[in-house]
Design a protein around this motif. Structure first.
Motif, PDB file in Angstrom:
ATOM      1  N   LYS A  65     -52.269  28.469   3.460  1.00 50.97           N
ATOM      2  CA  LYS A  65     -51.104  27.584   3.428  1.00 50.97           C
ATOM      3  C   LYS A  65     -51.592  26.155   3.571  1.00 50.97           C
ATOM      4  CE  LYS A  65     -48.622  29.378   6.890  1.00 50.97           C
ATOM      5  NZ  LYS A  65     -47.436  29.788   7.703  1.00 50.97           N
ATOM      6  N   THR A  66     -50.740  25.209   3.232  1.00 53.84           N
ATOM      7  CA  THR A  66     -51.101  23.801   3.366  1.00 53.84           C
ATOM      8  C   THR A  66     -51.094  23.407   4.846  1.00 53.84           C
ATOM      9  OG1 THR A  66     -48.844  22.953   3.261  1.00 53.84           O
ATOM     10  CG2 THR A  66     -49.970  23.337   1.153  1.00 53.84           C
ATOM     11  N   VAL A  67     -51.611  22.226   5.125  1.00 57.01           N
ATOM     12  CA  VAL A  67     -51.632  21.728   6.491  1.00 57.01           C
ATOM     13  C   VAL A  67     -50.211  21.671   7.058  1.00 57.01           C
ATOM     14  CG1 VAL A  67     -52.342  19.818   7.969  1.00 57.01           C
ATOM     15  CG2 VAL A  67     -53.699  20.385   5.951  1.00 57.01           C
ATOM     16  N   GLN A  79     -48.826  33.913   5.327  1.00 54.79           N
ATOM     17  CA  GLN A  79     -49.572  34.177   6.556  1.00 54.79           C
ATOM     18  C   GLN A  79     -48.709  33.728   7.729  1.00 54.79           C
ATOM     19  OE1 GLN A  79     -53.178  31.911   6.970  1.00 54.79           O
ATOM     20  NE2 GLN A  79     -53.917  33.101   8.714  1.00 54.79           N
ATOM     21  N   HIS A  80     -48.567  34.587   8.710  1.00 58.48           N
ATOM     22  CA  HIS A  80     -47.776  34.189   9.878  1.00 58.48           C
ATOM     23  C   HIS A  80     -48.618  33.239  10.720  1.00 58.48           C
ATOM     24  CE1 HIS A  80     -44.470  34.700  12.805  1.00 58.48           C
ATOM     25  NE2 HIS A  80     -45.435  34.279  13.634  1.00 58.48           N
ATOM     26  N   ALA A  81     -48.214  31.968  10.755  1.00 64.91           N
ATOM     27  CA  ALA A  81     -48.969  30.966  11.494  1.00 64.91           C
ATOM     28  C   ALA A  81     -48.096  29.738  11.674  1.00 64.91           C
ATOM     29  CB  ALA A  81     -50.250  30.591  10.743  1.00 64.91           C
ATOM     30  N   GLY A  82     -48.008  29.267  12.908  1.00 65.04           N
ATOM     31  CA  GLY A  82     -47.261  28.051  13.217  1.00 65.04           C
ATOM     32  C   GLY A  82     -47.931  27.322  14.365  1.00 65.04           C
ATOM     33  N   VAL A  83     -48.706  26.295  14.068  1.00 63.75           N
ATOM     34  CA  VAL A  83     -49.529  25.649  15.080  1.00 63.75           C
ATOM     35  C   VAL A  83     -48.685  24.977  16.155  1.00 63.75           C
ATOM     36  CG1 VAL A  83     -51.251  23.837  15.478  1.00 63.75           C
ATOM     37  CG2 VAL A  83     -51.459  25.356  13.499  1.00 63.75           C
ATOM     38  N   GLN A  84     -47.548  24.394  15.774  1.00 60.66           N
ATOM     39  CA  GLN A  84     -46.740  23.706  16.791  1.00 60.66           C
ATOM     40  C   GLN A  84     -46.300  24.676  17.888  1.00 60.66           C
ATOM     41  OE1 GLN A  84     -42.908  22.255  15.568  1.00 60.66           O
ATOM     42  NE2 GLN A  84     -42.664  23.781  13.949  1.00 60.66           N
ATOM     43  N   TYR A  85     -46.026  25.911  17.509  1.00 56.28           N
ATOM     44  CA  TYR A  85     -45.592  26.903  18.501  1.00 56.28           C
ATOM     45  C   TYR A  85     -46.763  27.355  19.372  1.00 56.28           C
ATOM     46  CZ  TYR A  85     -41.843  26.946  15.068  1.00 56.28           C
ATOM     47  OH  TYR A  85     -40.850  26.567  14.198  1.00 56.28           O
ATOM     48  N   ILE A  86     -47.958  27.376  18.810  1.00 52.47           N
ATOM     49  CA  ILE A  86     -49.146  27.722  19.600  1.00 52.47           C
ATOM     50  C   ILE A  86     -49.329  26.729  20.743  1.00 52.47           C
ATOM     51  CG2 ILE A  86     -51.673  27.865  19.545  1.00 52.47           C
ATOM     52  CD1 ILE A  86     -51.404  28.872  16.636  1.00 52.47           C
ATOM     53  N   PHE A 109     -54.269  18.749  13.851  1.00 54.67           N
ATOM     54  CA  PHE A 109     -53.047  19.431  14.284  1.00 54.67           C
ATOM     55  C   PHE A 109     -52.565  18.891  15.627  1.00 54.67           C
ATOM     56  CE2 PHE A 109     -54.274  23.253  11.571  1.00 54.67           C
ATOM     57  CZ  PHE A 109     -53.261  23.036  10.651  1.00 54.67           C
ATOM     58  N   PHE A 110     -53.489  18.707  16.571  1.00 51.54           N
ATOM     59  CA  PHE A 110     -53.065  18.266  17.901  1.00 51.54           C
ATOM     60  C   PHE A 110     -52.417  16.881  17.825  1.00 51.54           C
ATOM     61  CE2 PHE A 110     -53.413  16.380  22.056  1.00 51.54           C
ATOM     62  CZ  PHE A 110     -53.015  17.421  22.885  1.00 51.54           C
ATOM     63  N   TYR A 111     -52.939  16.012  16.974  1.00 50.63           N
ATOM     64  CA  TYR A 111     -52.381  14.663  16.790  1.00 50.63           C
ATOM     65  C   TYR A 111     -50.924  14.745  16.337  1.00 50.63           C
ATOM     66  CZ  TYR A 111     -51.636  10.242  14.243  1.00 50.63           C
ATOM     67  OH  TYR A 111     -51.117   9.061  13.749  1.00 50.63           O
ATOM     68  N   ARG A 112     -50.654  15.624  15.385  1.00 49.42           N
ATOM     69  CA  ARG A 112     -49.275  15.792  14.903  1.00 49.42           C
ATOM     70  C   ARG A 112     -48.366  16.272  16.038  1.00 49.42           C
ATOM     71  NH1 ARG A 112     -48.347  18.154   9.062  1.00 49.42           N
ATOM     72  NH2 ARG A 112     -49.712  16.843   7.822  1.00 49.42           N
ATOM     73  N   TRP A 113     -48.830  17.278  16.754  1.00 49.49           N
ATOM     74  CA  TRP A 113     -48.027  17.851  17.826  1.00 49.49           C
ATOM     75  C   TRP A 113     -47.780  16.813  18.926  1.00 49.49           C
ATOM     76  CZ3 TRP A 113     -49.184  18.849  23.032  1.00 49.49           C
ATOM     77  CH2 TRP A 113     -48.272  19.683  23.707  1.00 49.49           C
ATOM     78  N   LYS A 423     -58.330   7.651   5.069  1.00 48.54           N
ATOM     79  CA  LYS A 423     -59.226   8.159   6.116  1.00 48.54           C
ATOM     80  C   LYS A 423     -58.803   9.555   6.541  1.00 48.54           C
ATOM     81  CE  LYS A 423     -60.657   3.779   8.264  1.00 48.54           C
ATOM     82  NZ  LYS A 423     -60.457   2.888   9.440  1.00 48.54           N
ATOM     83  N   LYS A 424     -57.514   9.732   6.788  1.00 47.26           N
ATOM     84  CA  LYS A 424     -57.038  11.025   7.270  1.00 47.26           C
ATOM     85  C   LYS A 424     -57.065  12.079   6.161  1.00 47.26           C
ATOM     86  CE  LYS A 424     -54.329   9.055  11.022  1.00 47.26           C
ATOM     87  NZ  LYS A 424     -52.997   8.630  11.496  1.00 47.26           N
ATOM     88  N   ALA A 425     -56.766  11.682   4.933  1.00 41.97           N
ATOM     89  CA  ALA A 425     -56.841  12.636   3.822  1.00 41.97           C
ATOM     90  C   ALA A 425     -58.279  13.086   3.589  1.00 41.97           C
ATOM     91  CB  ALA A 425     -56.264  12.012   2.549  1.00 41.97           C
ATOM     92  N   MET A 426     -59.214  12.136   3.676  1.00 42.65           N
ATOM     93  CA  MET A 426     -60.628  12.489   3.541  1.00 42.65           C
ATOM     94  C   MET A 426     -61.082  13.365   4.696  1.00 42.65           C
ATOM     95  SD  MET A 426     -62.648  11.851   1.047  1.00 42.65           S
ATOM     96  CE  MET A 426     -64.215  11.874   1.919  1.00 42.65           C
ATOM     97  N   ALA A 427     -60.590  13.084   5.894  1.00 42.89           N
ATOM     98  CA  ALA A 427     -60.963  13.895   7.052  1.00 42.89           C
ATOM     99  C   ALA A 427     -60.484  15.329   6.872  1.00 42.89           C
ATOM    100  CB  ALA A 427     -60.385  13.290   8.323  1.00 42.89           C
ATOM    101  N   VAL A 428     -59.257  15.505   6.396  1.00 41.00           N
ATOM    102  CA  VAL A 428     -58.740  16.844   6.123  1.00 41.00           C
ATOM    103  C   VAL A 428     -59.583  17.533   5.053  1.00 41.00           C
ATOM    104  CG1 VAL A 428     -56.788  18.069   5.076  1.00 41.00           C
ATOM    105  CG2 VAL A 428     -56.375  16.408   6.888  1.00 41.00           C
ATOM    106  N   ALA A 429     -60.017  16.771   4.063  1.00 43.16           N
ATOM    107  CA  ALA A 429     -60.779  17.350   2.950  1.00 43.16           C
ATOM    108  C   ALA A 429     -62.144  17.874   3.371  1.00 43.16           C
ATOM    109  CB  ALA A 429     -60.941  16.321   1.831  1.00 43.16           C
TER     110      ALA A 429
END
Length: 991
Positions: A65-67, A79-86, A109-113, A423-429
């Motif tokens: 799945k996408t970010v 795929q069952h996955a939800g990082v915010q809930y983790i 992920f942590f930055y978003r949360w 910067k962030k797109a490259m970091a994800v890549a």
């Protein structure tokens, strides 16, 4: 570390803090309430086997799945996955028991949360971090791939992740352990970078199954990785441990909501009471694991992919496991179980004060079974790999222009621009399922969209910066498809200017090819001098490839010169009523040559036959052609493994040749000589030699790869030479140091080779070469690719892959790329650059050439005539840096400070001329910046260099590491030793 006013260093630090120049806590003194890091570890029991349980989740920054989909828990049918809930659930459960621990890895992920949390929740999380109950490990924006990433992009993504943790949590947010539990093989350069970032240790999960068996038998699953042949130990030494179960729990002990293992049922009045069974099984597993490790401490990962969404399930059972296993100590058990983290485990390993075997090579290639070599992803999704590499180059230019253009670059004539988006797109890549090419197609599309969005934001910034530097308000035009001769402005305009920005700290000469419809043009440089130019017809291959996106009949060719860290401007005007360019000749030439290089062709086949270096009077036989391996469909006799996104498995050791002859067109003029070759309807190439180039260019075009015969195809090009390479070739590690590769051999165990092709493939990030005592042939690539030397004197590189089956490693779809424009299959175009040199001096040319491909000039256009008084040429440097020095990073840090990284780009003993220490005066580098203060950081810029301390380890040789030296902070002179990168935070003022 000084200022022009000679302010004492301590006062300077205070001043920088008060001014808010430093964007992170500076050597924050530990407070009594802060018990993070090693101080937060639970006590262990001497004389017992201490089992360190590490609760963790592995959250891919995109894969199936996408970010966005992973973060929000969307599209759970995939795929069952939800990082915010983790993260929600883990924080809640950590508060219920102070003994509990949890580690988190992916800052993206942590930055978003974190941004979505209330102040109360943020305060609670900071308390958990300060107490060491929530610990960050690795801490980069993602867990990067190690085979297909370039070191500069890895450093960048680690820097932004670690900076966020530093800004948010201070020193308690700084990870002490690198944690690469999922990447598919491990690069020596990554270990070197982690060591220089201040990590005390490194843990990973995947290594070759034969290597694992050997290490288990020898109890060598933990070692000291000496990750550089140039840097003096212990600078690049890193304690490295192999996790016992990959990154999963022991069998039978998974208590996530996605697992089927039974919970601990501890009510003795119930019929299904199972505590005794659980304890017995756990003790057996722990004691077996202890047999293959050297100390009385072992580590167990308790978690897996996207687990802990309902953390109560895990922690409730882990609490019980710890309680009931430890109760057995009263009955004589010698096993002690505790909540722990990788750093706490590492601390106990360090306290054991043992000596460790030394590892000096890397962990490629990786196989998880005899016929299952994970070497396909070295090339998978070659178009995305090229886009990522181009985006890295563009990001460095964007960063530099933001600094050189000053505040007007961020908000100027053309609106608000920024570098952060790219910067962030490259970091994800950099994630190990991104640039690696091992994601689903819709996720690959999402990565590309993120990069495109970053480009758009940077284009505004670059336009603003160029306007500020040049004094011209003319709009800038960006043509992103020049490689297929598409640029609407140059195709239609009779007069335009070309701005060429060079992100390297040395001048460059660069060939420009522009799509045009005129037949002759006048080109003048920044001084108004005429520049030799030629017009040639667009090739049939290019016209077919671009389809209806452009209509230029011709290409305008000329060579540009761009100054160090600066730009030059060229004016182009159409000359009227000129005859059309000469039609190409339809036969192979005997030779093409300039003053440096001579190439011969076989007149009967149209193929290359020799390559000569005219300066050194060297000639080697060289033939080059294209082939494809038939990808296994799983029906082989010895294994049912199929080729897929990860795994390369040809069903034969002999590839199929595309064609023994090539159809030819030849163009020769004063600017370029090129031989256009057609091997089949889906493979063509241009052999190209520019007038002043020491490198021969092979521009290949592959696709759509035909699969109508129901055969997946792995497409290679192979260079066969007269060089006596003796089964040895060389590849770079993430674009930096070079490693020797030997056919059918591994340095640390006796290899049983079961895949003679795939088992001899290695990642090539920027260059590879073969050599003998007299000749070295170096191939510089424009993206990460896989390759090998299967026969002596031969070098093959995989260019494209199109497969019809999934390799059953989780991605769940075949690597069969199409697009709206190419529904019949993706077409990929790229370049290989060939250099023939004596081995003793080869690095003097191939290292700067490879850097020039990684950081290529950015070309922008303006229509019509430029305004008077436009500044047509600019350099951001006072003078060119020494040839051995590469300006790796120049990036805005805060309002009045910039981040600078300087790199010695040669290895020790690699170059007679350039492998010596070199000194640079930081105050005298830049032409538009006054440097008022300088402080040296570690490589990832999250710690002062002179405050960075690391655990010392004893190598098997018994030699103690050399004492750490402290630099003199009173001087501006910076000395760089071979392969050394030094990172500085500069306080600057626009001059």
């Amino acid at each position: 570390m000084a200022t022009t006013m000679h302010v004492p260093f301590v006062l300077l630090l205070c001043l920088l803090c008060q001014l808010g120049i430093l964007g992170f806590p500076v050597s924050q003194p530990p407070q009594e309430s802060l018990t993070c890091g090693y101080k937060s570890c639970h006590a262990t029991k001497p004389g017992m086997l201490n089992v360190h349980l590490v609760p963790h989740t592995h959250d891919d920054v995109g894969w199936l799945k996408t970010v966005d989909q992973y973060f929000y828990g969307d599209r759970n049918h995939i795929q069952h996955a939800g990082v915010q809930y983790i993260l929600d659930s883990v924080v809640d459960q950590l508060l219920k028991n102070p003994d509990r621990r949890f580690i988190y890895v992916e800052t993206a992920f942590f930055y978003r949360w974190w941004k979505q949390q209330s102040e109360d929740v943020q305060k609670t999380v900071k308390q958990l971090v300060n107490q060491g109950r929530l610990e960050f490990v690795n801490g980069g924006w993602c867990m990067s791939d190690e085979a297909t990433t370039h070191y500069s992009a890895v450093i960048d993504q680690m820097t932004i992740g670690l900076r966020f943790l530093n800004d948010t949590f201070g020193h308690c947010g700084r990870p002490r352990v690198a944690w690469h539990i999922d990447p598919f093989g491990h690069a020596r350069e990554h270990a070197s970078m982690f060591a220089q970032m201040g990590y005390d240790g490194f843990f990973f999960g995947r290594l070759d199954y034969q290597d694992r068996d050997h290490r288990r038998a020898a109890r060598e699953q933990e070692m000291l990785w000496r990750a550089s042949e140039s840097l003096t130990p212990p600078v690049a030494d890193l304690f490295t441990g192999i996790l016992p179960n990959g990154y999963n729990p022991p069998e039978g002990f998974c208590w996530d909501q996605l697992c089927d293992d039974p919970p601990i049922r501890d009510d003795p009045d119930l019929e299904d009471y199972n505590v005794d069974d659980v304890v017995i099984r756990f003790l057996k597993i722990a004691l077996e694991q202890a047999k293959v490790y050297k100390t009385n401490h072992i580590i167990m990962t308790m978690g897996s992919d996207f687990q802990y969404e309902n953390a109560n399930l895990w922690y409730k059972n882990l609490d019980k496991l710890i309680r009931y296993v430890n109760q057995k100590q009263g009955d004589g058990s010698s096993v002690n179980v505790l909540y722990s983290t990788p750093s706490c485990y590492l601390q106990e390993i360090h306290r054991a004060n043992l000596t460790w075997t030394v590892k000096e090579d890397d962990f490629f290639p990786y196989a998880d079974a005899a016929h299952d070599l994970w070497t396909g992803y070295f090339t998978s999704r070659p178009a995305l790999k090229r886009y990522e590499r181009l985006s890295n180059s563009y990001l460095q230019t964007c960063n530099q222009m933001e600094v050189l253009g000053g505040p007007k670059s961020r908000k100027g004539l053309f609106g608000a621009g920024d570098s952060e988006t790219l910067k962030k797109a490259m970091a994800v890549a950099q994630h190990h399922d991104a640039v690696s090419g091992t994601e689903k197609q819709h996720v690959a599309n999402d990565y590309a969209k993120g990069l495109a969005k970053g480009w758009a934001h940077c284009q505004v910034l670059v336009s603003n910066a160029l306007a500020a530097l040049s004094g011209s308000s003319s709009p800038r035009v960006y043509c992103e498809n020049l490689n297929i001769s598409v640029c609407p402005l140059t195709e239609t305009s009779n007069k335009f200017s070309v701005n060429v920005y060079n992100p390297l700290a040395r001048p460059v000469s660069w060939p420009v090819r522009l799509p045009v419809n005129g037949t002759a043009y006048s080109v003048t440089d920044s001084d108004g001098k005429a520049v030799d130019s030629q017009v040639v017809p667009v090739s049939q291959a290019t016209a077919a490839l671009r389809r209806d996106r452009g209509y230029a009949a011709n290409e305008l060719l000329f060579q540009v010169q761009a100054p160090s860290l600066g730009y030059s401007t060229y004016s182009v005007s159409l000359l009227q009523t000129m005859p059309p360019p000469a039609s190409p000749l339809t036969r192979a030439p005997r030779t093409i040559q300039n003053k440096f290089v001579k190439v011969t062709f076989d007149p009967d086949t149209g193929l290359l036959s020799s390559l000569s270096n005219l300066e050194t009077q060297q000639t080697v036989r060289l033939s080059q052609n294209f082939y494809w391996y038939n990808a296994s469909d799983g029906n082989n006799n010895d294994s049912n493994q199929m080729s897929g996104a990860y795994i390369f498995r040809p069903n034969s050791s002999t590839p199929f040749i595309i064609s023994k002859t090539a159809k030819i067109e030849t163009i020769q003029n004063a600017v370029v000589q090129e031989v256009r070759q057609w091997f089949s309807p889906w493979i063509s190439q241009v052999v190209r030699l520019y007038a002043d180039s020491r490198a021969l260019e092979l521009e290949w075009t592959v696709g759509p790869v035909p699969v109508g015969d129901d055969l997946g195809k792995e497409v290679i090009t192979r260079l066969d030479t007269s060089i006596k390479s003796s089964g040895i070739f060389y590849t770079d590690s993430n674009g930096r140091e070079v490693l020797q590769r030997r056919k059918d051999y591994r340095p640390t165990w006796n290899l049983k080779q079961s895949e003679p092709i795939a088992g001899n493939y290695y990642p090539i990030n920027s260059r590879a070469y073969i050599k003998d005592n007299r000749d070295q042939l170096t191939v510089v690539t424009d993206r990460s690719q896989g390759g090998g030397s299967i026969q002596d004197g031969s070098l093959e590189i995989m260019l494209h892959r199109r497969l019809l089956y999934d390799d059953v490693r989780g991605v769940g779809e075949p690597l069969n790329e199409t697009s709206d424009l190419y529904p019949e299959g993706l077409v990929v175009r790229g370049r290989l650059l060939l250099l023939l040199s004596p081995p003793a001096v080869a690095a003097d040319t191939h290292r700067p050439l490879a850097q020039g491909v990684v950081l290529q000039p950015l070309i922008t256009f303006t229509d019509g005539k430029l305004p008077p008084n436009t500044r047509l040429q600019f350099s951001g440097l006072q003078a060119m840096l020494p040839p051995a020095v590469h300006l790796l990073t120049l990036s805005q840090w805060d309002q009045d400070s910039v981040l600078l990284r300087l790199e010695h780009q040669y290895e020790a003993k690699e170059s007679k001329e350039h492998s010596a220490p070199v000194t640079v005066n930081i105050q005298k580098i830049f032409s538009t910046l006054d440097v008022l203060g300088v402080s040296e950081m570690n490589l990832s810029a999250n710690q002062w260099k002179d405050e960075m301390t690391r655990l010392d380890w004893k190598a098997e040789s018994g030699k103690k590491p050399l004492p750490k030296t402290k630099g003199d902070p009173s001087v501006w002179e910076v000395t760089l030793k071979p392969m050394e990168i030094r990172t500085f935070l500069l306080r600057v003022r626009q001059s």
